[in-house]
Design a protein around this motif. Structure first.
Motif, PDB file in Angstrom:
ATOM      1  N   TYR A  73      44.376 -11.935 -14.726  1.00  0.00           N
ATOM      2  CA  TYR A  73      43.658 -11.526 -16.149  1.00  0.00           C
ATOM      3  C   TYR A  73      42.646 -12.289 -16.050  1.00  0.00           C
ATOM      4  O   TYR A  73      41.651 -12.282 -17.265  1.00  0.00           O
ATOM      5  CB  TYR A  73      44.934 -11.348 -17.318  1.00  0.00           C
ATOM      6  N   SER A  74      42.312 -13.234 -16.353  1.00  0.00           N
ATOM      7  CA  SER A  74      41.090 -14.116 -16.440  1.00  0.00           C
ATOM      8  C   SER A  74      39.846 -13.395 -15.791  1.00  0.00           C
ATOM      9  O   SER A  74      39.183 -14.366 -16.656  1.00  0.00           O
ATOM     10  CB  SER A  74      41.307 -15.762 -15.804  1.00  0.00           C
ATOM     11  N   LYS A 128      45.946  -2.193 -21.391  1.00  0.00           N
ATOM     12  CA  LYS A 128      46.447  -3.120 -20.597  1.00  0.00           C
ATOM     13  C   LYS A 128      46.119  -3.620 -19.425  1.00  0.00           C
ATOM     14  O   LYS A 128      46.701  -4.759 -18.771  1.00  0.00           O
ATOM     15  CB  LYS A 128      48.295  -2.610 -20.153  1.00  0.00           C
ATOM     16  N   GLY A 129      44.840  -3.116 -19.287  1.00  0.00           N
ATOM     17  CA  GLY A 129      43.958  -3.607 -18.532  1.00  0.00           C
ATOM     18  C   GLY A 129      44.004  -2.916 -16.022  1.00  0.00           C
ATOM     19  O   GLY A 129      44.471  -1.795 -16.344  1.00  0.00           O
ATOM     20  N   ILE A 130      44.667  -3.920 -15.824  1.00  0.00           N
ATOM     21  CA  ILE A 130      44.013  -3.139 -14.547  1.00  0.00           C
ATOM     22  C   ILE A 130      45.554  -4.255 -14.067  1.00  0.00           C
ATOM     23  O   ILE A 130      45.649  -4.676 -13.699  1.00  0.00           O
ATOM     24  CB  ILE A 130      42.844  -3.826 -13.977  1.00  0.00           C
ATOM     25  N   ARG A 131      45.989  -3.424 -13.501  1.00  0.00           N
ATOM     26  CA  ARG A 131      47.547  -3.524 -12.948  1.00  0.00           C
ATOM     27  C   ARG A 131      48.395  -3.024 -11.591  1.00  0.00           C
ATOM     28  O   ARG A 131      48.044  -1.403 -10.881  1.00  0.00           O
ATOM     29  CB  ARG A 131      49.052  -3.686 -14.251  1.00  0.00           C
ATOM     30  N   PHE A 174      42.716  -6.673 -23.480  1.00  0.00           N
ATOM     31  CA  PHE A 174      43.242  -6.424 -22.185  1.00  0.00           C
ATOM     32  C   PHE A 174      44.142  -7.852 -21.667  1.00  0.00           C
ATOM     33  O   PHE A 174      45.663  -8.067 -21.825  1.00  0.00           O
ATOM     34  CB  PHE A 174      43.562  -5.922 -22.076  1.00  0.00           C
ATOM     35  N   ALA A 175      43.675  -8.886 -21.462  1.00  0.00           N
ATOM     36  CA  ALA A 175      44.284 -10.363 -21.821  1.00  0.00           C
ATOM     37  C   ALA A 175      45.132 -11.039 -22.603  1.00  0.00           C
ATOM     38  O   ALA A 175      46.128 -11.308 -22.584  1.00  0.00           O
ATOM     39  CB  ALA A 175      42.953 -10.994 -20.970  1.00  0.00           C
ATOM     40  N   GLY A 176      44.757 -10.709 -23.937  1.00  0.00           N
ATOM     41  CA  GLY A 176      45.669 -10.797 -25.108  1.00  0.00           C
ATOM     42  C   GLY A 176      47.005 -10.375 -24.679  1.00  0.00           C
ATOM     43  O   GLY A 176      47.752 -10.723 -25.012  1.00  0.00           O
ATOM     44  N   TRP A 177      47.119  -9.024 -24.860  1.00  0.00           N
ATOM     45  CA  TRP A 177      48.633  -8.133 -24.128  1.00  0.00           C
ATOM     46  C   TRP A 177      48.841  -9.203 -22.903  1.00  0.00           C
ATOM     47  O   TRP A 177      49.555  -9.240 -23.290  1.00  0.00           O
ATOM     48  CB  TRP A 177      47.584  -6.762 -23.701  1.00  0.00           C
ATOM     49  N   LYS A 182      53.424 -11.875 -21.980  1.00  0.00           N
ATOM     50  CA  LYS A 182      54.173 -13.092 -20.752  1.00  0.00           C
ATOM     51  C   LYS A 182      55.296 -14.161 -21.990  1.00  0.00           C
ATOM     52  O   LYS A 182      55.777 -14.462 -21.702  1.00  0.00           O
ATOM     53  CB  LYS A 182      52.713 -13.767 -20.390  1.00  0.00           C
ATOM     54  N   LYS A 183      54.405 -14.118 -22.790  1.00  0.00           N
ATOM     55  CA  LYS A 183      55.336 -15.733 -24.468  1.00  0.00           C
ATOM     56  C   LYS A 183      56.715 -14.422 -24.744  1.00  0.00           C
ATOM     57  O   LYS A 183      57.892 -15.111 -24.742  1.00  0.00           O
ATOM     58  CB  LYS A 183      54.210 -15.370 -25.026  1.00  0.00           C
ATOM     59  N   THR A 184      56.237 -13.268 -24.956  1.00  0.00           N
ATOM     60  CA  THR A 184      57.622 -12.251 -25.200  1.00  0.00           C
ATOM     61  C   THR A 184      58.028 -12.566 -24.166  1.00  0.00           C
ATOM     62  O   THR A 184      60.039 -13.093 -24.679  1.00  0.00           O
ATOM     63  CB  THR A 184      57.150 -11.059 -25.693  1.00  0.00           C
ATOM     64  N   SER A 185      58.284 -12.141 -23.090  1.00  0.00           N
ATOM     65  CA  SER A 185      59.510 -12.205 -22.171  1.00  0.00           C
ATOM     66  C   SER A 185      59.809 -14.124 -21.962  1.00  0.00           C
ATOM     67  O   SER A 185      61.079 -13.736 -21.576  1.00  0.00           O
ATOM     68  CB  SER A 185      58.508 -11.836 -20.676  1.00  0.00           C
TER      69      SER A 185
END
Length: 202
Positions: A73-74, A128-131, A174-177, A182-185
């Protein structure tokens, strides 16, 4: 000189070496060789996600996969149009010769199989970007191997763009997403085990 010619010119290939002697172009090609489009219906009848727990990788918080996603993501937040276009071009689902593309508002997903026989889902969206989503049956070693190659691929595109004096992309957020997911999980995991993160409906 066109963007394509600048990227693959002899001059760029000579000066743009990755550690270990690999050229940037080689890092791109090596990941492209893993992108073999398959029919959606041919996917294994298992769940797919960015991360799954396993005996070797029991928690999301301490997982090496989590750190690799943060690296992805970075980079992709600033070079998503180049990376997404090349991924879709390699899969053959976009017009040939497109070197930048917008991310869709609604999630789009494509199934592919790697040279090693691992089935993976690529998803792209503005939110959500590229996953990459791995099958629940894929081993930790295979997930880390694929993600490591993907990171080198993304870094190579970042460096290629810099060498050709093209502009980075505007960060769509989307990096914020990912940071929120990550934090929520991690917060949820303090109280109960996670069954997966970044699942995609097959």
């Amino acid at each position: 000189m066109s963007f394509f010619k600048k990227i693959f010119s002899k001059q760029v290939l000579e000066i743009s070496n990755q550690p270990g002697g690999k050229t940037l172009a080689r890092c791109i090609v090596e990941f492209q060789q893993d992108l073999n489009l398959i029919e959606w219906d041919s996917l294994k009848d298992v769940e797919y996600a960015m991360w799954f727990p396993s005996d070797e990788d029991a928690t999301f918080t301490g997982s090496p996969v989590t750190e690799k996603w943060t690296q992805v993501y970075s980079i992709t937040k600033d070079y998503w149009s180049y990376i997404a276009a090349n991924l879709l071009d390699t899969l053959g689902v976009i017009e040939k010769g497109m070197f930048r593309t917008d991310l869709p508002e609604d999630l789009q997903a494509y199934a592919f199989v790697t040279k090693g026989g691992e089935q993976v889902i690529l998803s792209i969206s503005k939110e959500k970007g590229i996953r990459l989503h791995f099958a629940a049956t894929t081993s930790l070693d295979s997930r880390l191997h694929i993600l490591s190659k993907f990171i080198l691929y993304c870094k190579a595109w970042k460096d290629m763009v810099g060498l050709t004096n093209e502009k980075p992309d505007e960060d769509p957020g989307f990096a914020g997403w990912w940071n929120l997911l990550k934090k929520t999980s991690e917060d949820v995991e303090k109280n109960e085990p996670l069954t997966g993160v970044g699942q995609i409906v097959k």
